[in-house]
Design an enzyme around this catalytic site. Structure first.
Site, PDB file in Angstrom:
ATOM      1  N   LYS A   1      63.786   0.397  33.560  1.00  0.00           N
ATOM      2  CA  LYS A   1      62.348   0.281  33.316  1.00  0.00           C
ATOM      3  C   LYS A   1      61.631   1.508  33.869  1.00  0.00           C
ATOM      4  O   LYS A   1      62.118   2.142  34.796  1.00  0.00           O
ATOM      5  CB  LYS A   1      61.799  -0.960  34.036  1.00  0.00           C
ATOM      6  CG  LYS A   1      62.167  -2.286  33.394  1.00  0.00           C
ATOM      7  CD  LYS A   1      61.501  -3.436  34.124  1.00  0.00           C
ATOM      8  CE  LYS A   1      61.873  -4.769  33.510  1.00  0.00           C
ATOM      9  NZ  LYS A   1      61.362  -4.963  32.135  1.00  0.00           N
TER      10      LYS A   1
ATOM     11  N   ARG B   1      67.810 -13.416  28.183  1.00  0.00           N
ATOM     12  CA  ARG B   1      68.456 -14.204  27.124  1.00  0.00           C
ATOM     13  C   ARG B   1      69.964 -14.257  27.327  1.00  0.00           C
ATOM     14  O   ARG B   1      70.616 -15.218  26.931  1.00  0.00           O
ATOM     15  CB  ARG B   1      68.087 -13.618  25.752  1.00  0.00           C
ATOM     16  CG  ARG B   1      68.399 -12.148  25.630  1.00  0.00           C
ATOM     17  CD  ARG B   1      67.570 -11.451  24.550  1.00  0.00           C
ATOM     18  NE  ARG B   1      66.194 -11.186  24.973  1.00  0.00           N
ATOM     19  CZ  ARG B   1      65.270 -10.646  24.192  1.00  0.00           C
ATOM     20  NH1 ARG B   1      65.560 -10.316  22.939  1.00  0.00           N
ATOM     21  NH2 ARG B   1      64.067 -10.437  24.653  1.00  0.00           N
TER      22      ARG B   1
HETATM   23  N1  BES Z   1      61.607  -9.576  32.661  1.00  0.00           N
HETATM   24  C1  BES Z   1      61.276  -8.859  31.498  1.00  0.00           C
HETATM   25  C2  BES Z   1      60.027  -9.406  30.789  1.00  0.00           C
HETATM   26  C3  BES Z   1      58.755  -9.289  31.563  1.00  0.00           C
HETATM   27  C4  BES Z   1      57.970  -8.159  31.451  1.00  0.00           C
HETATM   28  C5  BES Z   1      58.337 -10.313  32.372  1.00  0.00           C
HETATM   29  C6  BES Z   1      56.785  -8.071  32.160  1.00  0.00           C
HETATM   30  C7  BES Z   1      57.148 -10.225  33.074  1.00  0.00           C
HETATM   31  C8  BES Z   1      56.384  -9.095  32.964  1.00  0.00           C
HETATM   32  C9  BES Z   1      62.430  -8.929  30.509  1.00  0.00           C
HETATM   33  O1  BES Z   1      63.689  -8.963  31.074  1.00  0.00           O
HETATM   34  C10 BES Z   1      62.355  -7.706  29.671  1.00  0.00           C
HETATM   35  O2  BES Z   1      62.542  -6.644  30.205  1.00  0.00           O
HETATM   36  N2  BES Z   1      62.088  -7.884  28.382  1.00  0.00           N
HETATM   37  C11 BES Z   1      62.013  -6.815  27.468  1.00  0.00           C
HETATM   38  C12 BES Z   1      62.824  -7.200  26.268  1.00  0.00           C
HETATM   39  C13 BES Z   1      63.112  -6.061  25.320  1.00  0.00           C
HETATM   40  C14 BES Z   1      63.985  -5.021  26.002  1.00  0.00           C
HETATM   41  C15 BES Z   1      63.795  -6.624  24.105  1.00  0.00           C
HETATM   42  C16 BES Z   1      60.547  -6.603  27.091  1.00  0.00           C
HETATM   43  O3  BES Z   1      59.805  -7.577  26.986  1.00  0.00           O
HETATM   44  O4  BES Z   1      60.157  -5.458  26.947  1.00  0.00           O
HETATM   45 MN    MN Z   2      64.460  -7.096  31.528  1.00  0.00          MN
END
Ligand code: BES
Ligand code: MN
Ligand code: ZN
Length: 513
Positions: free
Chosen positions: A287, A361
């Site tokens: 990230k 997931r």
């Molecule tokens: N934990 C994150 C989602 C999230 C983002 C929760 C901000 C709370 C605040 C999740 O694991 C994630 O990174 N999701 C990605 C999915 C994508 C890579 C398909 C997202 O939402 O960008």
């Molecule tokens: Mn994630």
């Protein structure tokens, strides 16, 4: 100028000073009859459109001073308005708390209690229960006060604020106290337990520590069995997805299973499966740095699932309930999974990793497979801070609800509304299956984000591991797990969204009476 006008002016000034919450210390709850003390702070409900009840009596005793003060301060009794009065009718401090004009539901009562407790000063605060059709109105006022006063201060080195006592005034205090301790205080305790896990930073809370905290919280609670599957146990079950996500961290993953038996030994349980990523760095699909620290709350689903079962067990609900926490830390070391890797899940299905940041997931694929294989649940709810997309869609106001079962959508929405944890249904379109077709494996973990909606695709991936006939609901709580702007019963920070909703859902539909 009359005496009353002078009193009203000083009151208006005090209102401006007390606009912010003044206290957030631990709160003990007591119940007492209708007599109100004159030497301690008393919070009184004021509805819009004319004084009634105790506040009307005090106003009469003070020859209209309360009404005059309200007028001078522009206080109308709208929900959210608060007006402190000092020295009226011999009361040291009165706190008028607006409750609006609508019928007082559980949520309104909780909000009232929260405002009373957080705005009142003093170590003993008295609060008058408003007229309401809710049978457990005193309990709701008390829980609102408790939940609104929650704070997480263990890393502050300054002297902690003094402990406070809330005295809830109601016509039948003994019966109210009994109902509260038996049926409702456990819910606030489940919420507080989950909030604290979520607020803990990732250097204090990792999968094994989550397990230890859970064991400690359930100590002495009747009817509960706790197991934690370690890496060899998960290898034996073939949980390649959960293990894959965990393998980039020094802190090994766990699958925590908390079982509460409150009904017949053969009754199918309700199962709550939670995403428990104790820190989500994104893994190799790292990230961006800004805001990454927020990802300590990526274990909210697991905390809320466990907190809900804690609430049910503590209130001795007549139901069998299981929390499954899929615990892992998503980190990018030399052993981490890569984009393009193929993982074999417990179900036997293979999954191509598109982004290692779509890890929720993956851990839930194995958790829901395990839930169905072992428990044949009468209800399966998974909770996950799954996607940024659901935040864009729904903001702080709603969690995203996905299900194939319309009646279940209705039940969960209604329980959420009653409990102050709102959900909004989003679609599971049949076409999403095409979006996650893989060229190498049975499916892939993500889809092209320009062609498919992110939250729905996340739900679709999890749903691939859930049988059509399983009564399954997916709650994407990424929108509501953490608040930057406080709400009455949800201070800024961890909300533990889901504990109150799941408890209410069980009360409404799954509990033997
Ligand atoms: N934990 C994150 C989602 C999230 C983002 C929760 C901000 C709370 C605040 C999740 O694991 C994630 O990174 N999701 C990605 C999915 C994508 C890579 C398909 C997202 O939402 O960008
Ligand atoms: Mn994630
Ligand atoms: Zn995540």
């Amino acid at each position: 100028m009359s005496m009353f006008r002078m009193a009203a002016l000083s009151v208006a000034a005090a209102f401006a000073l007390s606009a912010a919450p003044v206290s957030a210390a631990p709160l003990a709850v007591e119940f007492a009859g209708p007599d109100l003390p004159r030497d301690e702070t008393v919070a009184l409900p004021v509805a819009e459109g004319g004084l009634t009840g105790p506040v009307a009596a005090i106003n009469a005793e003070a020859q209209g001073a309360v009404e005059q003060a309200m007028q001078a301060a522009g206080f109308k009794g709208k929900a959210g308005e608060v007006l402190p009065l000092y020295g009226v009718a011999g009361y040291r401090a009165l706190l008028l708390v607006g409750v609006g004009r609508d019928a007082l539901t559980r949520v309104a009562l909780e909000d009232y209690g929260a405002r009373a407790a957080t705005r009142a000063t003093g170590e003993r605060v008295h609060v008058v229960v408003p007229e309401s059709a809710e049978a457990d109105a005193p309990s709701h006022v008390a829980n609102g006060a408790l939940l609104g006063s929650y704070s997480f201060d263990k890393y502050r080195t300054k002297e902690p604020a003094a402990a406070r006592t809330l005295v809830v005034h109601t016509a039948a205090p003994d019966a109210a106290a009994q109902r509260y301790r038996q049926s409702w205080q456990p819910v606030a305790e489940g919420v507080a337990f989950a909030r604290t896990l979520v607020n803990e930073p990732a250097n204090a809370l990792w999968p094994e520590e989550f397990v230890e905290r859970t064991r400690a919280a359930f100590k002495g609670v009747k009817g509960v069995t706790i197991e934690a599957l370690d890496v060899p146990a998960m290898e034996k079950l073939g949980m390649g997805a959960l293990l894959g996500v965990g393998q980039g961290s020094k802190r090994p993953p766990r699958l925590l299973v908390v079982r509460y038996q409150g009904a017949g030994a053969d009754d199918a349980p309700v199962v709550f499966a939670g995403k428990g990523i104790t820190f989500d760095s994104g893994g190799i699909s790292l990230k961006p740095g800004a805001g990454m620290g927020q990802m300590k709350y990526d274990m909210t689903g697991a905390a809320s699932a466990t907190g809900a079962v804690l609430a049910l067990a503590k209130r001795e609900a007549k139901v069998n309930a299981v929390a499954i926490a899929a615990l892992a830390e998503n980190m990018p070391d030399g052993n981490a999974i890569r984009p393009g890797d193929v993982l074999k899940t417990m179900s036997g299905k293979t999954i191509e990793v598109i982004s290692t940041d779509a890890e929720g997931r993956l851990v839930l694929a194995d958790a829901v497979t395990y839930a169905q294989a072992r428990f044949r649940p009468r209800l399966l709810v998974d909770l996950a801070t799954l996607t940024g997309a659901v935040r864009s869609a729904l903001g702080d106001d709603y969690a995203g609800l996905f299900t194939r079962h319309d009646a279940l959508a209705e039940q969960v929405s209604s329980a959420g509304k009653k409990a102050g944890e709102d959900v909004w249904r989003l679609p599971l379109h049949p076409d999403y299956a095409k979006g996650i077709a893989s060229t190498i494996a049975d499916l892939k973990g993500g889809a092209d984000g320009r062609a498919y909606p992110g939250a729905g695709i996340g739900a679709q991936v999890i749903g691939t591991f859930v049988a059509e006939e399983t009564p399954w609901v997916h709650l994407d709580i990424a929108s509501v797990a953490w608040l930057d702007i406080a709400q009455p019963t949800k201070p800024a920070g961890a909300t533990a969204f889901g504990v109150r909703l799941l408890d209410q859902l069980v009360r409404d539909h799954y509990e033997a009476r």
